[in-house]
Design a protein around this motif. Sequence first.
Motif, mmCIF file in Angstrom:
data_model
loop_
_atom_site.group_PDB
_atom_site.id
_atom_site.type_symbol
_atom_site.label_atom_id
_atom_site.label_comp_id
_atom_site.label_asym_id
_atom_site.label_seq_id
_atom_site.Cartn_x
_atom_site.Cartn_y
_atom_site.Cartn_z
ATOM 1 N N THR A 172 20.124 -85.007 33.419
ATOM 2 C CA THR A 172 20.853 -83.850 33.937
ATOM 3 C C THR A 172 19.883 -82.774 34.406
ATOM 4 O O THR A 172 20.084 -82.155 35.452
ATOM 5 C CB THR A 172 21.798 -83.282 32.855
ATOM 6 N N CYS A 173 18.834 -82.576 33.643
ATOM 7 C CA CYS A 173 17.841 -81.568 33.984
ATOM 8 C C CYS A 173 17.144 -81.909 35.304
ATOM 9 O O CYS A 173 16.978 -81.050 36.171
ATOM 10 C CB CYS A 173 16.832 -81.471 32.848
ATOM 11 N N LEU A 174 16.747 -83.157 35.471
ATOM 12 C CA LEU A 174 16.098 -83.575 36.720
ATOM 13 C C LEU A 174 17.036 -83.439 37.911
ATOM 14 O O LEU A 174 16.621 -83.017 38.991
ATOM 15 C CB LEU A 174 15.591 -85.004 36.600
ATOM 16 N N ALA A 175 18.293 -83.768 37.724
ATOM 17 C CA ALA A 175 19.269 -83.615 38.803
ATOM 18 C C ALA A 175 19.385 -82.147 39.207
ATOM 19 O O ALA A 175 19.469 -81.822 40.399
ATOM 20 C CB ALA A 175 20.619 -84.168 38.376
ATOM 21 N N ALA A 176 19.367 -81.256 38.219
ATOM 22 C CA ALA A 176 19.452 -79.824 38.508
ATOM 23 C C ALA A 176 18.200 -79.337 39.239
ATOM 24 O O ALA A 176 18.292 -78.524 40.173
ATOM 25 C CB ALA A 176 19.659 -79.038 37.220
ATOM 26 N N HIS A 177 17.035 -79.818 38.845
ATOM 27 C CA HIS A 177 15.802 -79.447 39.560
ATOM 28 C C HIS A 177 15.866 -79.930 41.004
ATOM 29 O O HIS A 177 15.509 -79.191 41.924
ATOM 30 C CB HIS A 177 14.568 -80.058 38.878
ATOM 31 N N ARG A 178 16.312 -81.142 41.197
ATOM 32 C CA ARG A 178 16.388 -81.701 42.563
ATOM 33 C C ARG A 178 17.412 -80.971 43.415
ATOM 34 O O ARG A 178 17.241 -80.849 44.622
ATOM 35 C CB ARG A 178 16.675 -83.193 42.495
ATOM 36 N N ALA A 179 18.460 -80.453 42.781
ATOM 37 C CA ALA A 179 19.484 -79.690 43.503
ATOM 38 C C ALA A 179 19.043 -78.245 43.734
ATOM 39 O O ALA A 179 19.693 -77.508 44.473
ATOM 40 C CB ALA A 179 20.795 -79.725 42.731
ATOM 41 N N PHE A 199 11.373 -71.178 40.347
ATOM 42 C CA PHE A 199 10.001 -71.635 40.569
ATOM 43 C C PHE A 199 9.973 -73.060 41.102
ATOM 44 O O PHE A 199 9.266 -73.360 42.077
ATOM 45 C CB PHE A 199 9.198 -71.535 39.257
ATOM 46 N N THR A 200 10.743 -73.964 40.476
ATOM 47 C CA THR A 200 10.730 -75.357 40.939
ATOM 48 C C THR A 200 11.376 -75.483 42.313
ATOM 49 O O THR A 200 10.975 -76.325 43.101
ATOM 50 C CB THR A 200 11.427 -76.293 39.935
ATOM 51 N N LYS A 201 12.348 -74.626 42.595
ATOM 52 C CA LYS A 201 12.980 -74.654 43.921
ATOM 53 C C LYS A 201 11.984 -74.181 44.988
ATOM 54 O O LYS A 201 11.835 -74.816 46.034
ATOM 55 C CB LYS A 201 14.224 -73.772 43.932
ATOM 56 N N LYS A 202 11.291 -73.082 44.703
ATOM 57 C CA LYS A 202 10.343 -72.514 45.662
ATOM 58 C C LYS A 202 9.217 -73.487 46.006
ATOM 59 O O LYS A 202 8.835 -73.621 47.167
ATOM 60 C CB LYS A 202 9.750 -71.222 45.094
ATOM 61 N N TYR A 203 8.683 -74.182 45.007
ATOM 62 C CA TYR A 203 7.542 -75.054 45.218
ATOM 63 C C TYR A 203 7.917 -76.534 45.336
ATOM 64 O O TYR A 203 7.037 -77.395 45.335
ATOM 65 C CB TYR A 203 6.505 -74.849 44.115
ATOM 66 N N ILE A 204 9.202 -76.824 45.445
ATOM 67 C CA ILE A 204 9.722 -78.186 45.627
ATOM 68 C C ILE A 204 9.190 -79.124 44.531
ATOM 69 O O ILE A 204 8.685 -80.205 44.788
ATOM 70 C CB ILE A 204 9.398 -78.741 47.034
ATOM 71 N N LEU A 205 9.294 -78.688 43.299
ATOM 72 C CA LEU A 205 8.820 -79.469 42.158
ATOM 73 C C LEU A 205 9.939 -80.383 41.681
ATOM 74 O O LEU A 205 10.703 -80.051 40.778
ATOM 75 C CB LEU A 205 8.350 -78.530 41.041
ATOM 76 N N VAL A 206 10.035 -81.531 42.313
ATOM 77 C CA VAL A 206 11.144 -82.450 42.031
ATOM 78 C C VAL A 206 10.685 -83.847 41.612
ATOM 79 O O VAL A 206 11.512 -84.693 41.304
ATOM 80 C CB VAL A 206 12.094 -82.564 43.247
ATOM 81 N N HIS A 207 9.380 -84.079 41.580
ATOM 82 C CA HIS A 207 8.873 -85.397 41.230
ATOM 83 C C HIS A 207 8.439 -85.431 39.763
ATOM 84 O O HIS A 207 7.512 -84.722 39.367
ATOM 85 C CB HIS A 207 7.690 -85.785 42.128
ATOM 86 N N LEU A 208 9.094 -86.261 38.973
ATOM 87 C CA LEU A 208 8.731 -86.455 37.572
ATOM 88 C C LEU A 208 7.478 -87.322 37.542
ATOM 89 O O LEU A 208 7.502 -88.474 37.981
ATOM 90 C CB LEU A 208 9.870 -87.145 36.826
#
Length: 104
Positions: free
Chosen positions: A25-32, A38-47
């Motif tokens: 769920t957390c990873l899905a939220a980061h990807r969305a 911070f993760t949205k700004k820097y496109i931090l979506v890769h585990l």
Amino acid sequence: MPYVYILSNPRRTTLYINFTQDIDTCLAAHRAGTESPFTKKYILVHLIYFEPFEKIETAQARARQLKNWHRAWKWNLIMAANPKLRALSTTDAEPSSASQPYTL
């Protein structure tokens, strides 16, 4: 199951460390783009790294510890478990034996 996880951007230049009770769920939220500005700004979506834990308190302590590490130490930890820096999924096999379990 609690996890500590490290996310990175497509060029692998920025790291984000956190812990969660529900990694999918957390990873899905980061990807969305809804989990963290911070993760949205820097496109931090890769585990690129994760560690499972028995207790959320232990995961929280480990995340705090990793956040205080030098950048080179973080990269050494990641490279030992994921030398090709490929994006992982939570369905991947156990994290590498190179990642030692953390205990308080």
